[in-house]
Design an enzyme around this catalytic site. Structure first.
Site, mmCIF file in Angstrom:
data_model
loop_
_atom_site.group_PDB
_atom_site.id
_atom_site.type_symbol
_atom_site.label_atom_id
_atom_site.label_comp_id
_atom_site.label_asym_id
_atom_site.label_seq_id
_atom_site.Cartn_x
_atom_site.Cartn_y
_atom_site.Cartn_z
ATOM 1 N N SER A 1 25.967 -19.979 -7.882
ATOM 2 C CA SER A 1 26.665 -20.964 -8.714
ATOM 3 C C SER A 1 26.762 -20.388 -10.118
ATOM 4 O O SER A 1 26.104 -19.393 -10.436
ATOM 5 C CB SER A 1 25.931 -22.307 -8.731
ATOM 6 O OG SER A 1 24.648 -22.175 -9.324
ATOM 7 N N LEU B 1 22.314 -27.236 -10.878
ATOM 8 C CA LEU B 1 23.593 -27.432 -11.559
ATOM 9 C C LEU B 1 24.540 -26.259 -11.363
ATOM 10 O O LEU B 1 24.116 -25.104 -11.221
ATOM 11 C CB LEU B 1 23.361 -27.643 -13.057
ATOM 12 C CG LEU B 1 22.557 -28.871 -13.478
ATOM 13 C CD1 LEU B 1 22.475 -28.958 -14.988
ATOM 14 C CD2 LEU B 1 23.158 -30.150 -12.895
ATOM 15 N N HIS C 1 21.221 -18.031 -5.827
ATOM 16 C CA HIS C 1 20.118 -18.892 -5.407
ATOM 17 C C HIS C 1 19.339 -18.301 -4.239
ATOM 18 O O HIS C 1 18.107 -18.390 -4.196
ATOM 19 C CB HIS C 1 20.647 -20.268 -5.007
ATOM 20 C CG HIS C 1 21.220 -21.053 -6.133
ATOM 21 N ND1 HIS C 1 20.467 -21.903 -6.919
ATOM 22 C CD2 HIS C 1 22.489 -21.124 -6.620
ATOM 23 C CE1 HIS C 1 21.238 -22.463 -7.822
ATOM 24 N NE2 HIS C 1 22.474 -22.010 -7.676
ATOM 25 N N LEU D 1 19.504 -15.262 -0.811
ATOM 26 C CA LEU D 1 20.023 -14.295 0.153
ATOM 27 C C LEU D 1 19.080 -14.352 1.348
ATOM 28 O O LEU D 1 17.864 -14.223 1.188
ATOM 29 C CB LEU D 1 20.038 -12.886 -0.441
ATOM 30 C CG LEU D 1 20.088 -11.708 0.553
ATOM 31 C CD1 LEU D 1 21.398 -11.700 1.329
ATOM 32 C CD2 LEU D 1 19.881 -10.386 -0.172
ATOM 33 N N TYR E 1 15.570 -5.723 -4.784
ATOM 34 C CA TYR E 1 16.704 -6.002 -5.660
ATOM 35 C C TYR E 1 16.985 -4.848 -6.615
ATOM 36 O O TYR E 1 18.137 -4.634 -7.013
ATOM 37 C CB TYR E 1 16.482 -7.315 -6.412
ATOM 38 C CG TYR E 1 16.607 -8.520 -5.508
ATOM 39 C CD1 TYR E 1 17.824 -8.832 -4.920
ATOM 40 C CD2 TYR E 1 15.512 -9.327 -5.220
ATOM 41 C CE1 TYR E 1 17.961 -9.924 -4.077
ATOM 42 C CE2 TYR E 1 15.632 -10.425 -4.374
ATOM 43 C CZ TYR E 1 16.854 -10.711 -3.804
ATOM 44 O OH TYR E 1 16.988 -11.783 -2.953
#
Length: 226
Positions: A95, A109, A120, A122, A166
């Site tokens: 988002s 939000l 948010h 994976l 990551y």
């Protein structure tokens, strides 16, 4: 509103040319492999994969089912699902966010005017792990974000054992996250979004727009079960 027209080559079905005459192809067959944005009809499949992947490890899901539906309603273009013969096998949900660091508001939000994509979650289905699908889907997602004109960076928060995973995708550590969930603490990481989408990954050519894209498989990530 963000335009995603230029991003379409990254979310088309991944198919090879048919080996039989179109006149004798079976009708209503599903593509063998497909990457596309998610929608609310995918929410239950998303949550089942997420619940299995995270509950056994940390005891908490990044998104509950109502939150999955919430983001797939508000910003489906910031999600990406990998399907094999119509079955969801891996996904990302994001988002927009409008601050330099993540706060608790970022968990629920969507800020349409923001220039940061908050990733948010994976997750990869358990039967498709150790096949390199997590890194490949993340790479596809980051290239897709390059096609969105207002996006300047991607951010996420993760537990420390996921930092090496990551980092391999190009994320950098930003610092400790102010958000805690139960007894869990997190590190914030970020990735700059700039320039044009790359047409190659690990020297494997990506053909578009005339031909639909087939994802190359990569070697298994040895540190994280994705």
């Amino acid at each position: 509103m963000m335009s995603v027209v230029g991003a379409q080559p990254f979310i088309k079905p991944m198919q090879t040319s048919p080996s039989v005459s179109p006149g004798i192809q079976r009708r209503h067959t599903l593509p063998a492999s497909e990457v596309r944005p998610l929608n609310t009809q995918d929410a239950i499949s998303v949550f089942e994969i997420e619940r299995e992947a995270f509950i056994s490890v940390s005891g908490e899901c990044p998104l509950h089912l109502d939150e999955v539906r919430h983001f797939l309603t508000l910003c489906p273009e910031l999600s990406m699902g990998w399907f094999e013969e119509g079955r969801l096998v891996a996904f990302i949900i994001g988002s927009l966010w409008d601050q330099d660091r993540l706060t608790s508001d970022a968990l629920t939000l969507h800020k349409p005017c923001g220039s940061t994509v908050h990733i948010h979650v994976l997750a990869v289905h358990r039967t498709f792990r150790q096949q390199g699908k997590g890194p490949i889907l993340m790479w596809r997602y980051l290239q897709y974000l390059r096609c969105l004109p207002n996006v300047r960076r991607a951010m996420l928060m993760c537990e420390d054992f996921l930092i090496p995973f990551y980092r391999k995708s190009g994320f950098k550590v930003l610092g400790r996250c102010a958000i805690t969930v139960a007894n869990l603490t997190f590190t914030e990481m970020w990735y700059p979004i700039s320039g044009h989408a790359y047409m190659r990954r690990n020297s494997e050519a990506i053909r578009f727009p005339q031909h639909l894209l087939t994802l190359p498989l990569t070697k298994t990530d040895e540190q994280v079960d994705l």
